[in-house]
Design a protein around this motif. Structure first.
Motif, PDB file in Angstrom:
ATOM      1  N   THR A  97      -3.847 -28.612 -56.371  1.00  0.00           N
ATOM      2  CA  THR A  97      -3.084 -27.435 -56.770  1.00  0.00           C
ATOM      3  C   THR A  97      -3.387 -27.076 -58.216  1.00  0.00           C
ATOM      4  O   THR A  97      -3.632 -25.907 -58.544  1.00  0.00           O
ATOM      5  CB  THR A  97      -1.579 -27.686 -56.583  1.00  0.00           C
ATOM      6  OG1 THR A  97      -1.318 -27.974 -55.199  1.00  0.00           O
ATOM      7  CG2 THR A  97      -0.774 -26.468 -56.999  1.00  0.00           C
ATOM      8  N   LEU A  98      -3.389 -28.079 -59.088  1.00  0.00           N
ATOM      9  CA  LEU A  98      -3.676 -27.839 -60.504  1.00  0.00           C
ATOM     10  C   LEU A  98      -5.140 -27.459 -60.714  1.00  0.00           C
ATOM     11  O   LEU A  98      -5.442 -26.503 -61.438  1.00  0.00           O
ATOM     12  CB  LEU A  98      -3.337 -29.082 -61.328  1.00  0.00           C
ATOM     13  CG  LEU A  98      -3.651 -28.981 -62.830  1.00  0.00           C
ATOM     14  CD1 LEU A  98      -2.827 -27.862 -63.476  1.00  0.00           C
ATOM     15  CD2 LEU A  98      -3.393 -30.315 -63.522  1.00  0.00           C
ATOM     16  N   ILE A 189      -2.925 -26.074 -46.389  1.00  0.00           N
ATOM     17  CA  ILE A 189      -1.728 -25.668 -45.630  1.00  0.00           C
ATOM     18  C   ILE A 189      -0.644 -25.194 -46.596  1.00  0.00           C
ATOM     19  O   ILE A 189       0.011 -24.172 -46.364  1.00  0.00           O
ATOM     20  CB  ILE A 189      -1.209 -26.835 -44.772  1.00  0.00           C
ATOM     21  CG1 ILE A 189      -2.226 -27.186 -43.670  1.00  0.00           C
ATOM     22  CG2 ILE A 189       0.144 -26.482 -44.150  1.00  0.00           C
ATOM     23  CD1 ILE A 189      -1.825 -28.378 -42.824  1.00  0.00           C
ATOM     24  N   PHE A 190      -0.463 -25.930 -47.681  1.00  0.00           N
ATOM     25  CA  PHE A 190       0.519 -25.551 -48.703  1.00  0.00           C
ATOM     26  C   PHE A 190       0.213 -24.160 -49.253  1.00  0.00           C
ATOM     27  O   PHE A 190       1.112 -23.319 -49.414  1.00  0.00           O
ATOM     28  CB  PHE A 190       0.519 -26.599 -49.813  1.00  0.00           C
ATOM     29  CG  PHE A 190       1.364 -26.238 -51.002  1.00  0.00           C
ATOM     30  CD1 PHE A 190       2.744 -26.271 -50.919  1.00  0.00           C
ATOM     31  CD2 PHE A 190       0.777 -25.875 -52.197  1.00  0.00           C
ATOM     32  CE1 PHE A 190       3.531 -25.937 -52.013  1.00  0.00           C
ATOM     33  CE2 PHE A 190       1.558 -25.534 -53.295  1.00  0.00           C
ATOM     34  CZ  PHE A 190       2.932 -25.563 -53.202  1.00  0.00           C
ATOM     35  N   VAL A 191      -1.067 -23.887 -49.532  1.00  0.00           N
ATOM     36  CA  VAL A 191      -1.479 -22.576 -50.044  1.00  0.00           C
ATOM     37  C   VAL A 191      -1.148 -21.478 -49.037  1.00  0.00           C
ATOM     38  O   VAL A 191      -0.634 -20.410 -49.393  1.00  0.00           O
ATOM     39  CB  VAL A 191      -2.985 -22.569 -50.374  1.00  0.00           C
ATOM     40  CG1 VAL A 191      -3.487 -21.150 -50.628  1.00  0.00           C
ATOM     41  CG2 VAL A 191      -3.273 -23.449 -51.584  1.00  0.00           C
ATOM     42  N   LEU A 192      -1.434 -21.737 -47.756  1.00  0.00           N
ATOM     43  CA  LEU A 192      -1.135 -20.748 -46.718  1.00  0.00           C
ATOM     44  C   LEU A 192       0.350 -20.410 -46.672  1.00  0.00           C
ATOM     45  O   LEU A 192       0.734 -19.258 -46.454  1.00  0.00           O
ATOM     46  CB  LEU A 192      -1.565 -21.281 -45.349  1.00  0.00           C
ATOM     47  CG  LEU A 192      -3.013 -21.080 -44.902  1.00  0.00           C
ATOM     48  CD1 LEU A 192      -3.204 -21.679 -43.515  1.00  0.00           C
ATOM     49  CD2 LEU A 192      -3.399 -19.605 -44.896  1.00  0.00           C
ATOM     50  N   MET A 204      -5.851 -19.429 -39.200  1.00  0.00           N
ATOM     51  CA  MET A 204      -6.142 -20.375 -40.276  1.00  0.00           C
ATOM     52  C   MET A 204      -5.163 -21.547 -40.258  1.00  0.00           C
ATOM     53  O   MET A 204      -5.562 -22.701 -40.479  1.00  0.00           O
ATOM     54  CB  MET A 204      -6.073 -19.655 -41.627  1.00  0.00           C
ATOM     55  CG  MET A 204      -7.146 -18.603 -41.824  1.00  0.00           C
ATOM     56  SD  MET A 204      -8.829 -19.267 -41.725  1.00  0.00           S
ATOM     57  CE  MET A 204      -8.881 -20.282 -43.194  1.00  0.00           C
ATOM     58  N   ALA A 205      -3.884 -21.273 -39.983  1.00  0.00           N
ATOM     59  CA  ALA A 205      -2.894 -22.353 -39.912  1.00  0.00           C
ATOM     60  C   ALA A 205      -3.234 -23.312 -38.778  1.00  0.00           C
ATOM     61  O   ALA A 205      -3.139 -24.545 -38.942  1.00  0.00           O
ATOM     62  CB  ALA A 205      -1.494 -21.775 -39.722  1.00  0.00           C
ATOM     63  N   THR A 206      -3.630 -22.771 -37.636  1.00  0.00           N
ATOM     64  CA  THR A 206      -4.031 -23.623 -36.510  1.00  0.00           C
ATOM     65  C   THR A 206      -5.214 -24.501 -36.895  1.00  0.00           C
ATOM     66  O   THR A 206      -5.231 -25.709 -36.625  1.00  0.00           O
ATOM     67  CB  THR A 206      -4.402 -22.756 -35.290  1.00  0.00           C
ATOM     68  OG1 THR A 206      -3.289 -21.936 -34.929  1.00  0.00           O
ATOM     69  CG2 THR A 206      -4.789 -23.631 -34.107  1.00  0.00           C
ATOM     70  N   THR A 211      -7.273 -29.758 -38.158  1.00  0.00           N
ATOM     71  CA  THR A 211      -8.143 -30.535 -39.047  1.00  0.00           C
ATOM     72  C   THR A 211      -7.400 -31.729 -39.636  1.00  0.00           C
ATOM     73  O   THR A 211      -7.929 -32.852 -39.666  1.00  0.00           O
ATOM     74  CB  THR A 211      -8.680 -29.642 -40.179  1.00  0.00           C
ATOM     75  OG1 THR A 211      -9.459 -28.578 -39.619  1.00  0.00           O
ATOM     76  CG2 THR A 211      -9.548 -30.448 -41.141  1.00  0.00           C
ATOM     77  N   CYS A 212      -6.168 -31.520 -40.104  1.00  0.00           N
ATOM     78  CA  CYS A 212      -5.390 -32.622 -40.675  1.00  0.00           C
ATOM     79  C   CYS A 212      -5.066 -33.675 -39.622  1.00  0.00           C
ATOM     80  O   CYS A 212      -5.071 -34.882 -39.919  1.00  0.00           O
ATOM     81  CB  CYS A 212      -4.103 -32.079 -41.303  1.00  0.00           C
ATOM     82  SG  CYS A 212      -4.374 -31.130 -42.823  1.00  0.00           S
TER      83      CYS A 212
END
Length: 368
Positions: A97-98, A189-192, A204-206, A211-212
């Motif tokens: 994130t940073l 996922i956090f960015v989405l 994209m979420a799927t 992937t995770c």
């Protein structure tokens, strides 16, 4: 009283419920907006707290910062997976994130403005895509190097030979590479979730969730060699996809077309041919080297028909998404050939933000 006998809510009760839901939604949106606007601040504070704890209290052994579960007495100093690996992944979610917001704000967005990009929306999009170029170049380079030091380098048979011995033991490089990749995809996922939603949000979420899941289960079941190979297949073509978008924002049309052509060939080869070859190895080639039911969790073996089937389902979902995206790519090819228009169908409209302001000002003048 049964469900069917319950009285319907009055107009005022329904209105109150709607207002409460709107207020809750508004509060959630405010939290997301705060997280977006203050990414540098809160991520830097968390990282400082983590490293401070590591130095002052944990004597530089904190699971957030250092790899855990080193195999005692192993001559090569290798590691195995374990529950404390979660902390390392969480650390990299915050770290990415940073790193992402810093690279975007301090390097890529100024570069876009210097290159003549005037729209604030396009500057942001250039920063997002430029960050992906930087990340995928690094991750693919590291991933290919990791694979070159392992028996499965260009050889799918070693996904299975001697499993699980030699597979559950990971070098520090292999384990850190895998956990960092997991951190990156959870951060995606956090960015989405916190940033403005685009029209391809569900797709994209799927992709990110599947992937995770694949990364997590492959680590747990000691299939990291397969995960390493698939990550390399995925990352390589994405370098050229994001590069093409950046070049188009800079209005380097001829260069962007060349990049796009390279992207198409790498996409077909890595995401279809090599990817399907890996899927074939999972569901067919593996039977040559392992017994059908080799379930022995104490020794790190998780090979059964059900396991293969579940992995094949997840990989199949990814391949369907890849086929869907390739169909959009073919639409772009059609536009280039017949309409001379190179535009990504997956993204929201990227019209110049200044155009929107001009339209609003024209409307205001008409009303006057």
């Amino acid at each position: 009283m049964t469900m069917s006998e319950r009285p319907a809510k009055s107009y005022f009760e329904s209105k109150a419920d709607k207002e409460a839901a709107a207020k809750k939604s508004s509060a959630l949106n405010q939290v997301c907006q705060w997280a977006v606007d203050n990414q540098t601040g809160w991520s830097l504070a968390l990282l400082a707290l983590i490293h401070g704890y590591d130095v002052v209290f944990a004597n530089k052994t904190s699971p957030f910062v250092h790899l855990q579960h080193q195999i005692s007495g192993d001559a090569e100093g290798r590691f195995e997976r374990g529950c404390r690996d979660v902390y390392y992944v969480l650390y990299w979610v915050v770290a990415f994130t940073l790193i992402r917001i810093t690279v975007m704000n301090k390097v890529l967005e100024p570069l876009a403005r210097w290159g003549g990009v005037s729209s604030s929306r396009k500057v942001t999009r250039f920063g997002e895509q430029g960050w992906l170029v930087v990340y995928y170049i690094i991750s693919n380079t590291v991933g290919m190097y990791v694979m070159s030091t392992q028996p499965h380098w260009l050889n799918t048979r070693h996904f299975w030979i001697d499993y699980p011995e030699g597979h559950r033991q990971m070098s520090s490089l292999m384990k850190s590479y895998y956990l960092v990749q997991m951190g990156f995809w959870f951060q995606q996922i956090f960015v989405l979730l916190i940033e403005e939603r685009r029209k391809d949000f569900v797709v994209m979420a799927t992709h990110h969730i599947v992937t995770c899941n694949l990364l997590g289960w492959s680590l747990y079941m000691n299939y990291t060699r397969i995960g390493n190979a698939i990550l390399c297949c995925m990352d390589f073509s994405d370098i050229f996809l994001s590069s093409t978008k950046c070049l188009r924002y800079l209005k380097l049309e001829k260069t962007s077309v060349v990049s796009f052509v390279v992207f198409i060939f790498t996409w077909v080869y890595t995401r279809h041919y090599l990817y399907i070859k890996i899927m074939y190895s999972i569901y067919s080639e593996s039977l040559t080297y392992l017994p059908v039911d080799n379930w022995d969790p104490k020794n790190g073996s998780y090979y059964t028909r059900n396991v293969l089937f579940n992995f094949s389902i997840l990989l199949g979902i990814l391949q369907l998404l890849i086929i869907y995206w390739f169909a959009l790519v073919l639409r772009i090819v059609y536009r280039i050939i017949f309409l001379s228009n190179l535009e990504d169908s997956r993204s929201d409209s990227e019209s110049d933000g200044n155009d929107d302001e001009n339209k609003r000002s024209l409307k205001e003048k008409k009303t006057e």
